[in-house]
Enzyme design. Structure first.
Site, PDB file in Angstrom:
ATOM      1  CG  ASP A  38      -0.129  -0.051   2.414  1.00 47.23           C
ATOM      2  OD1 ASP A  38       0.734  -0.775   2.931  1.00 47.23           O
ATOM      3  OD2 ASP A  38      -0.463   1.102   3.462  1.00 47.23           O
ATOM      4  CE1 TYR A  94       9.421   1.239   4.414  1.00 43.02           C
ATOM      5  CE2 TYR A  94       7.717   2.085   2.922  1.00 43.02           C
ATOM      6  CZ  TYR A  94       8.149   1.828   3.982  1.00 43.02           C
ATOM      7  OH  TYR A  94       6.966   1.494   5.022  1.00 43.02           O
TER       8      TYR A  94
END
Length: 442
Positions: A170, A265
């Site tokens: 997600d 990330y």
């Protein structure tokens, strides 16, 4: 219209109530006849299940609800298994984060040594659930968003190559929601994207509106100044948490390649020294979640049970749950929706390992998914991805073979770890901490 039966594996998760509420919210377009919870931790599941049973009874009493720790009862007569398990719970996540930080290395749930440790715990659990589903409901689909998704996806590719499993994440959805908001769109669904990479390790190359107008310049201008944070710096999803910094740091990740827009990330791989400096080795993200989200969700579930009603509940729909509903709808009703999935590359990225599990747009229908061709990718991204995909493959090989050597190699190869010596120190500590969860390494 067909009504579906769903089992949520990881019934005791704090995200489960949000998924239930999302399913109920979308019942007109994705009708449900049955919702089951499955978990191997009965006490934890009961806390969530008793509250969710009240929510379902009040909002859609025709739906049959079952919460069980018995695999046969859970996985018989289901169309979908929605899996979000956390082997070892947050207590082990805390160790995943704190052990690397002890050695000056990034301590993060899915990246670097912490992600590798978590992956070694998750593989067995996900395979077990997949086997239950195929035994009791062989025509069902497993929609897996158990982390770390990249390692789990590689493990299922290796160990269950013919299974009906789709691995999803997600995080890009959350970022796209921020992008849409930043340029004044109502929804991320007003955008059509091209994206490639690995899970938690990718780049957007094109974002257009439904009329084909290029939205990248506007979004890039925002990211250049604010990252994925809002202009006022307030994050309604994660106020005052470590997420604030992650969203803001995206501007520095973007600066490294302004041709694309990055997944947040990537900060852990490209700025690991910064991440370690900003981390509190005694109070990590796991502590934030245990002291915040976990207490809030369980507390509210307990309040609902005591009141016998959820009419004024503070529980809310999970943003990521909408993506799962869209995927289930596409598979059930052949909607041919374009969605980001984690799939075997097999030539979709022309100049990359065909066996790598890559995250790319796919067209989803009743027969599964068709990956979209991404063409060739630049040297910078290909180099980063090649290193990271080898880490993931070594972790899975280490799990399959029980190989200490390969897990040491995986840690050494990770861009977050400075040397083989440090990798070995971290590995030995992680082995001690994970005795109850990892296969024995030799």
């Amino acid at each position: 219209m067909k009504k579906s039966s769903i089992v949520i594996a990881g019934g005791g998760s704090t995200f489960t109530p949000g998924i239930v509420m999302m399913l109920l919210e979308h019942a007109d377009e994705f009708p449900i006849r049955q919702i089951k919870f499955y978990d191997n931790n009965e006490e934890r599941q009961d806390k969530v299940a008793k509250a969710c049973e009240i929510i379902i009874r009040e909002r859609d009493p025709e739906i049959n609800f079952i919460a069980t720790c018995d695999p046969k009862e859970a996985f018989t007569d289901v169309d979908f298994c929605m899996a979000h398990i956390r082997v070892g719970l947050y207590a082990m996540r805390e160790k995943d984060e704190k052990i690397p930080l002890k050695y000056g290395v990034v301590g993060q749930e899915t990246c670097g040594p912490g992600g590798i440790a978590y992956g070694m715990r998750s593989i067995g659990g996900v395979i077990e659930i997949l086997d239950y589903m195929e035994k009791y409901s062989p025509n069902a689909w497993m929609l897996n968003y158990s982390n770390p998704a990249a390692i789990v996806a590689e493990a299922t590719r290796r160990l269950r190559p013919n299974s009906k499993i789709i691995n999803i994440c997600d995080m890009p959805i959350g970022i796209e929601t921020r992008m849409a908001k930043a340029i004044g769109l109502e929804s991320r669904k007003d955008m059509e994207v091209r994206y490639y990479g690995l899970n938690h390790f990718g780049w957007w190359t094109s974002i257009k509106d439904k009329e084909g107008n290029d939205l990248m310049p506007q979004i890039k201008e925002h990211v250049k100044q604010y990252g994925y944070a809002s202009k006022d710096g307030v994050d309604p999803q994660h106020p005052g948490s470590s997420w604030d910094d992650t969203m803001k740091k995206a501007k520095d990740v973007y600066a490294l390649d302004p041709e694309t827009l990055p997944n947040t990330y990537l900060k852990y791989y490209l700025y690991p020294d910064y991440v370690v400096k900003e981390s509190n080795p005694n109070y990590t993200r796991a502590n934030e979640v245990m002291d915040g989200r976990e207490k809030e969700i369980f507390g509210e579930c307990e309040r609902i049970v005591q009141a016998g009603s959820a009419k004024d509940t503070t529980l809310s729909i999970n943003g990521h749950a909408s993506y799962i509903v869209d995927l289930a709808k596409a598979l059930t009703y052949n909607t041919k929706e374009r969605m980001l999935l984690i799939v075997e590359n097999n030539g979709a990225i022309e100049n990359f390992d065909p066996t790598a599990m890559v995250e790319i747009p796919c067209i989803v229908g009743k027969d599964g998914y068709e990956p979209m061709a991404m063409g060739k990718i630049p040297t910078f991204q290909r180099g980063l991805m090649s290193e990271q995909v080898c880490v993931e493959k070594l972790v899975v090989e280490a799990w399959i073979e029980g190989s200490y050597q390969k897990l040491w190699q995986a840690l050494t190869l990770s861009k977050t770890v400075p040397s083989a010596a440090v990798a070995k120190q971290i590995l030995d500590d992680l082995i001690e901490a994970n005795k109850a969860y990892w296969p024995e390494l030799k």
